[in-house]
Design an enzyme around this catalytic site. Sequence first.
Site, PDB file in Angstrom:
ATOM      1  N   GLU A  34      20.230 -38.341   1.299  1.00  0.00           N
ATOM      2  CA  GLU A  34      21.518 -37.652   1.155  1.00  0.00           C
ATOM      3  C   GLU A  34      22.574 -38.709   0.893  1.00  0.00           C
ATOM      4  O   GLU A  34      22.795 -39.592   1.720  1.00  0.00           O
ATOM      5  CB  GLU A  34      21.874 -36.836   2.401  1.00  0.00           C
ATOM      6  CG  GLU A  34      20.989 -35.612   2.612  1.00  0.00           C
ATOM      7  CD  GLU A  34      21.487 -34.690   3.721  1.00  0.00           C
ATOM      8  OE1 GLU A  34      22.726 -34.637   3.951  1.00  0.00           O
ATOM      9  OE2 GLU A  34      20.640 -34.031   4.354  1.00  0.00           O
TER      10      GLU A  34
ATOM     11  N   ASN B 169      15.263 -33.514  10.166  1.00  0.00           N
ATOM     12  CA  ASN B 169      16.433 -33.937   9.392  1.00  0.00           C
ATOM     13  C   ASN B 169      17.614 -34.130  10.337  1.00  0.00           C
ATOM     14  O   ASN B 169      17.890 -33.274  11.174  1.00  0.00           O
ATOM     15  CB  ASN B 169      16.801 -32.873   8.351  1.00  0.00           C
ATOM     16  CG  ASN B 169      18.186 -33.114   7.762  1.00  0.00           C
ATOM     17  OD1 ASN B 169      18.360 -33.974   6.913  1.00  0.00           O
ATOM     18  ND2 ASN B 169      19.183 -32.377   8.233  1.00  0.00           N
ATOM     19  N   GLU B 170      18.284 -35.248  10.203  1.00  0.00           N
ATOM     20  CA  GLU B 170      19.493 -35.531  10.997  1.00  0.00           C
ATOM     21  C   GLU B 170      19.297 -35.122  12.458  1.00  0.00           C
ATOM     22  O   GLU B 170      20.129 -34.429  13.042  1.00  0.00           O
ATOM     23  CB  GLU B 170      20.717 -34.848  10.377  1.00  0.00           C
ATOM     24  CG  GLU B 170      21.091 -35.445   9.033  1.00  0.00           C
ATOM     25  CD  GLU B 170      22.444 -34.993   8.498  1.00  0.00           C
ATOM     26  OE1 GLU B 170      23.100 -34.146   9.152  1.00  0.00           O
ATOM     27  OE2 GLU B 170      22.841 -35.483   7.433  1.00  0.00           O
TER      28      GLU B 170
END
Length: 501
Positions: free
Chosen positions: A304, A172-173
């Site tokens: 997101e 993630n990210e």
Amino acid sequence: MAKLYVNEKKKTGHINPELYGHFAEHLGRCIYEGGYVGENSEIPNTNGMRNDVVAALKEMEIPVLRWPGGCFADEYHWKDGIGPKESRKKMINTHWGGVVEDNSFGTHEFFELCEQLGCKTYVNGNVGSGTVQEMSEWVEYMTLEGISPMADLRKQNGREKPWKVDYFGVGNENWGCGGNMTPEYYGNLYRRYQTYVRNYNSDAPIRKICGGANVADYFWTEEVLNTCFSHNPPGFHGFMDGLSLHYYVHPEGWETKGSATEFDEKVWYKTLAKAIYMEELIERHGAIMDQYDPEKAVGMIVDEWGTWFSVEPGTNPGFLYQQNTMRDALVAGVSLNIFNKHCDRVKMANIAQMVNVLQSVILTEGPKMVLTPTYHVFRMYRNHQDADLVESFIEGVKKIGEEEEYAVPNLHESVSVAKDGSVTLTLSNLSVSEDIEVEAAFAELEPASVTAGILTNDMHACNTFENPEHVKEEPFTAYEITGKGLKFIIPTCSIISFSVK
């Protein structure tokens, strides 16, 4: 008068239910006190899950839930959250508020929540601080039917049958909190880690999500895809099913963000303009994806999105707790319309976050629960799920707003047709000063049965624990059926959903 034209005979894509997905991170009071209170709580619960929150989410028809993060995912070690709760490891949540994380909500609890909700599961793995072995063993623990060390451990912890993991995020990210990596480095890690996210059940394959870009970082998208699909790349199927995109609306910029409840008309339009910027992001990232995947086998996963304002005064700044007004409702309305209209590429979206964090659909305070204006938008749009997008456009749209740079259309729509032939039309009036007369015309449909709901109020209106139903969907009956169409006036600052047969 604005004219809305709908060609219900021209289907242009299929709207996956997952476009209406949600996200729950170990952040603030999203999980603890939000969806999970524990089996011994005085708040009514089933196996620790709040009955009122679960019932509200089921009414909204939540299709998929992403967990455990977010930034938290890349510091989460899944074995800390299994086994007897009294012996689970405690840790400091270094990303969010510096509070103690006791790991009482872990893998078993997540699947329990999803089973109660009847929704699909989206698990995000740890690439930033985890190992290939750790990720591989987690997948084995969750999904292997047969005999193995991890399957045996799951059974020892009380779960005989494996669960179904519908989606698995490989990191993630990773451009930021997930490791501050370069796109080439992450692309190679994705190739490696995804290899060991094995499908132990061919009848229930795991769809793998690659970590995509932050906002307009088109270089990240280009370089990750180039790395992943160079040097005799495998086929898309079973290698990469989705590429993520993250985008938050900050009307006052990343540093200041601005208040969730105190804003003027100028900031109202600026916020909505930044929400509509999502369309450009989808189109430009999508154009890069088209170079590698012209058949659109890899879905864009906007896992997101939403508004991000300054926290409510007096609350922990690391908990990201904010109020939710009609401005948030309009952001949700136009965003969901955009996802609908790009459903050929966008296959899932997850608003951040489900309860008590950022643009949440539910707020809780002890035993009290409030449904936010954003909740009502999701409920009003639920008939779009699993329907077919059809061609629609509005003639007579005006650009409004105080600054040319942040001008927005006064009307914004999307239309779909369900399997039973019913047409769902969702329309937003982004103006805070002008009601708009609308004439909707269908290609062939002659409306015989029409039901409609409206969400409207002052632009600052919100629901509080003292006044929890100040903003809610109301029946809308002020329309006229006109042969092959409808006539009505959509009030300022409002969203209408029609169901037409």
